[in-house]
Write an enzyme that holds these catalytic residues in place. Structure first.
Site, PDB file in Angstrom:
ATOM      1  N   ASN A  27       0.341   0.657   6.530  1.00 61.01           N
ATOM      2  CA  ASN A  27       0.865  -0.396   5.651  1.00 61.01           C
ATOM      3  C   ASN A  27       1.397  -1.512   6.539  1.00 61.01           C
ATOM      4  OD1 ASN A  27       0.415   1.300   3.530  1.00 61.01           O
ATOM      5  ND2 ASN A  27       2.584   1.740   3.133  1.00 61.01           N
ATOM      6  N   GLY A  28       1.219  -2.751   6.138  1.00 56.35           N
ATOM      7  CA  GLY A  28       1.734  -3.864   6.941  1.00 56.35           C
ATOM      8  C   GLY A  28       0.591  -4.731   7.433  1.00 56.35           C
ATOM      9  N   GLU A  71      11.809 -16.050 -16.493  1.00 55.17           N
ATOM     10  CA  GLU A  71      11.485 -14.629 -16.418  1.00 55.17           C
ATOM     11  C   GLU A  71      10.527 -14.228 -17.552  1.00 55.17           C
ATOM     12  OE1 GLU A  71      11.564 -12.440 -14.334  1.00 55.17           O
ATOM     13  OE2 GLU A  71      11.514 -10.523 -15.373  1.00 55.17           O
ATOM     14  N   LYS A  76       3.593  -3.463  -6.387  1.00 56.08           N
ATOM     15  CA  LYS A  76       4.993  -3.327  -6.756  1.00 56.08           C
ATOM     16  C   LYS A  76       5.930  -3.908  -5.713  1.00 56.08           C
ATOM     17  CE  LYS A  76       8.420  -2.004  -9.248  1.00 56.08           C
ATOM     18  NZ  LYS A  76       8.722  -2.928 -10.347  1.00 56.08           N
ATOM     19  N   TRP A 121      -3.747  -1.999  -1.007  1.00 49.64           N
ATOM     20  CA  TRP A 121      -3.686  -3.313  -1.648  1.00 49.64           C
ATOM     21  C   TRP A 121      -4.126  -4.270  -0.557  1.00 49.64           C
ATOM     22  CZ3 TRP A 121      -1.146  -8.031  -1.156  1.00 49.64           C
ATOM     23  CH2 TRP A 121      -1.045  -8.812  -2.319  1.00 49.64           C
ATOM     24  N   LYS A 129       6.830 -12.634 -16.876  1.00 50.95           N
ATOM     25  CA  LYS A 129       6.374 -11.347 -17.418  1.00 50.95           C
ATOM     26  C   LYS A 129       5.029 -11.522 -18.102  1.00 50.95           C
ATOM     27  CE  LYS A 129       8.224  -9.117 -15.644  1.00 50.95           C
ATOM     28  NZ  LYS A 129       9.314  -9.339 -14.747  1.00 50.95           N
ATOM     29  N   GLU A 156       2.121 -12.208 -15.572  1.00 48.96           N
ATOM     30  CA  GLU A 156       1.796 -11.054 -14.721  1.00 48.96           C
ATOM     31  C   GLU A 156       0.886 -10.037 -15.401  1.00 48.96           C
ATOM     32  OE1 GLU A 156       5.962  -9.881 -13.847  1.00 48.96           O
ATOM     33  OE2 GLU A 156       5.173  -9.523 -11.846  1.00 48.96           O
ATOM     34  N   ARG A 205       1.770   1.108  -6.178  1.00 45.91           N
ATOM     35  CA  ARG A 205       2.048   0.224  -5.042  1.00 45.91           C
ATOM     36  C   ARG A 205       0.806  -0.506  -4.552  1.00 45.91           C
ATOM     37  NH1 ARG A 205       6.850   1.293  -2.339  1.00 45.91           N
ATOM     38  NH2 ARG A 205       5.978   0.183  -0.589  1.00 45.91           N
ATOM     39  N   HIS A 260      10.354 -34.842 -19.858  1.00 49.98           N
ATOM     40  CA  HIS A 260       9.988 -35.571 -18.640  1.00 49.98           C
ATOM     41  C   HIS A 260       8.596 -35.197 -18.149  1.00 49.98           C
ATOM     42  CE1 HIS A 260      14.036 -37.155 -18.493  1.00 49.98           C
ATOM     43  NE2 HIS A 260      14.432 -35.924 -18.810  1.00 49.98           N
ATOM     44  N   CYS A 315       0.852  -1.182   0.000  1.00 50.03           N
ATOM     45  CA  CYS A 315       0.000   0.000   0.000  1.00 50.03           C
ATOM     46  C   CYS A 315       0.892   1.238   0.000  1.00 50.03           C
ATOM     47  CB  CYS A 315      -0.854   0.014   1.248  1.00 50.03           C
ATOM     48  SG  CYS A 315      -1.679  -1.532   1.584  1.00 50.03           S
TER      49      CYS A 315
END
Ligand code: F6R
Length: 608
Positions: free
Chosen positions: A100-101, A481, A603, A74, A485, A488, A27, A504, A2
């Site tokens: 936040n937290g 990666e 973020k 968030w 991307k 996301e 964020r 496999h 947040c």
């Protein structure tokens, strides 16, 4: 996660808070709110959804004052609706808190407070803070905040205002970043420097356990026994245009295009071409100390973990020392074998990821030396590691990490050169590597100049529902990666695999509806990879190859090809990542997604 911003001064607080929230929106962006002291008391306005919704609520029902706090959320506790949006207030509406937290003992505290007659209106853990402060208030807001904090278990960055002690903001931090911005007769509090960069460049970073009191006449920092502390003022040298879009449609695209410069910045002043090594000012270790290391553990999350995997490959290859890569979230719960002869490298763009921070502290506690590879200057990890290297990628606002990733790989290579030259890397090879590193910015630019080719490929693939990304050696992490991307921001299911591992199991997935992206530059495993391409083609899969030469073997095998410039094996992940970032970007845009603020993501993950 947040975002928090607060202002005390002589100007209109609401406008400044909204501007700050916009800069923090990356964020967290599921709801937002402000609390402003309007001369009579605290007034709050909140809205579910993006900050524009809050702006609409404010224009329908304005609030004016020169002191206030604000939050963009968030969700962790309670669905993202108006009621759960911050700020949260106490029973009488005197105290307003943004947080936040996560408060871990919120349920216990809530039950206690209810027994004392407090009424709760939201499902959030934060609301208990407002009630605890109400309960403890005895004339001075900071004393009540400190008393409340003693009862809280968990993590917090908070800002609090109260109509009973109206000319101040009290802020406190434990495990969630917070800083104070200094102006002329005005002060700010923010969870992230970008919120206030347009107003001031002088900041004080708070440490865990700090409580700050901001008035129009100045600020003080206290410990949790109300004893005054000295905290250093830092100067921010980021430019405002670095945190603005600068003509690009999205921050992510701007950040992808910044990579020639960010790679250059990461190397600047750190290479010793003649000696085939690097000089790392922040290493804080003598050559003898470096030589006394027995093993290296690298810990990180997400994209940073992918750069760690590339680092593992480089360090083992060139320094001949054992390296292990650990998810930070697993590392601290599994009794890792490390000691004072272990170097623990911690990689984090934000420098605030809760799991990475905790892993670093765990490693320190077990006696390891810690070394940070961090982007955000002054962040908690950067301040707590024994030494480190800033990657100098500049502010990364797009939620999907791009330029920070390639700079992390560069930073790992700088470290590898340093340690390698002390151990097993010859000067000639060191020089060769540096020569190739110096070519990179231009080569990345060449790839970027061909972005329209990738945009066309995105048209071919935008309606797919699954993707496989395959690579070997240095480019297995590149495959991971590339897949990350894509998932996301496009919400397409994608998996990264070591190409030979496909046989496999995942090979069962391959048919004409399964696009397979091969990371196939001209490197030492190219020929091996070719047989994997053939295996996919034989089963009808559609192949897109990111390759580095018009390889006759590849002709007619891949359905689509994109060539990157030639380089040495260990630099191919950087060059190959750029088209993969662009592919994900263009596919997401063509699907109508908000690439800078993808659903469910934030973020910086400052909760466990
Ligand atoms: C992916 C992404 C995340 C982060 C991860 C770690 O695009 O950005 O996977 O890499 O949350 O964040 P930092 O590097 O800030 O510790």
């Amino acid at each position: 996660m947040c975002g928090i911003v607060g202002y005390i001064g002589k100007r209109g607080a609401t406008e400044l808070l909204i501007e700050g929230l916009h800069r923090l929106e990356y964020r967290g962006y599921d709801s937002a709110g402000v609390a402003v002291m309007n001369g009579n008391g605290v007034e709050t306005r909140k809205a579910a959804g993006k900050i524009v919704n809050l702006e609409e609520a404010l224009s329908a029902n304005p609030v004016h004052g020169d002191l206030g706090i604000a939050h963009t959320r968030w969700a962790t506790h309670g669905v993202p609706n108006e009621c759960n949006a911050h700020p949260h207030i106490d029973c009488k509406g005197n105290v307003a808190v943004v947080h936040n937290g996560i408060i871990e003992n919120a349920n216990v505290l809530r039950a206690e407070l209810q027994k004392h007659g407090h009424t709760f209106v939201s499902e959030t853990d934060t609301e208990v803070i407002a009630h605890l402060i109400e309960e403890a208030f005895d004339g001075k807001l900071e004393d009540a905040v400190i008393e409340a904090l003693w009862q809280i278990e968990g993590t917090y960055g908070i800002a609090v205002v109260s109509s009973l002690d109206p000319d101040k903001i009290v802020a406190a931090r434990k495990g969630s970043p917070l800083l104070i911005g200094l102006g002329e007769g005005e002060y700010y509090v923010a969870s992230d420097v970008s919120a206030i960069l347009a107003q001031t460049r002088e900041v004080v970073y708070l440490d865990d356990g700090d409580v700050a009191v901001l008035t129009r006449n100045g600020y003080t920092v206290l410990d949790q026994r109300a004893q005054q502390l000295e905290r250093q003022v830092s100067k921010i040298d980021w430019d405002l245009d670095q945190i603005e879009r600068g003509g690009f449609d999205h921050f992510m695209l701007k950040e992808i295009f910044e990579q020639p410069a960010t790679i250059e910045n990461c190397m600047r002043g750190r290479l010793l071409p003649e000696e085939g090594t690097s000089k790392l000012g922040g290493l804080n270790m003598t050559d003898d100390e470096l030589l006394s290391i027995d093993n290296i553990v690298i810990t990180a999350c997400g994209t940073s973990w992918h750069s760690a995997l590339i680092g593992e490959h480089m360090i083992e290859d060139l320094c001949r020392i054992p390296v292990e890569v650990e998810y930070a979230s697993e590392f601290r719960y599994r009794n890792p074998i490390i000691n004072e002869r272990t170097l623990c490298i911690v990689i984090s763009q934000s420098g605030e990821t809760a799991d990475t921070l905790a892993a670093m502290r765990e490693a320190k506690q077990r006696g390891a030396r810690t070394y940070g590879i961090v982007n955000v200057v002054g962040s908690t990890i950067a301040r707590e590691t024994d030494g480190g290297i800033y990657v100098h990628a500049g502010p990364e606002i797009g939620v999907a990490s791009t330029k920070a990733f390639t700079s992390q790989v560069m930073a790992l290579l700088l470290f590898t050169l340093k340690l390698g030259r002390l151990r097993s890397l010859g000067v000639i090879r060191g020089r060769e590597i540096i020569e190739k590193m110096q070519e990179l910015p231009k080569q990345i630019q060449e790839v970027l100049d061909r972005a329209p080719e990738i945009e066309k490929l995105a048209d071919e693939f935008k309606d797919e529902v699954n993707f496989l990304y395959l690579g070997r050696g240095y480019n297995f992490p590149t495959a991971l990666e590339g897949a990350l991307k894509l998932k996301e921001i496009s919400y397409i299911h994608a998996e990264g695999y070591p190409a030979a591992e496909m046989k496999h199991g995942p090979i069962a997935l391959i048919d004409e509806r399964m696009p397979v992206v091969f990371i196939a530059p001209h490197d030492s495993v190219f020929d091996k990879l070719m047989s994997n391409v053939q295996e996919v083609k034989a089963r009808g899969g559609r192949v897109l190859a990111i390759t580095s030469r018009a390889e006759p073997d590849l002709k007619g095998k891949a359905d689509y090809e994109f060539q990157i410039p030639e380089t040495i094996d260990l630099l191919t992940p950087i060059l190959a990542s750029v088209p993969l970032q662009l592919l994900a970007y263009y596919i997401a845009v063509k699907r109508g997604n908000n690439v800078d603020q993808p659903r469910n993501l934030a973020k910086s993950v400052t909760v466990e």
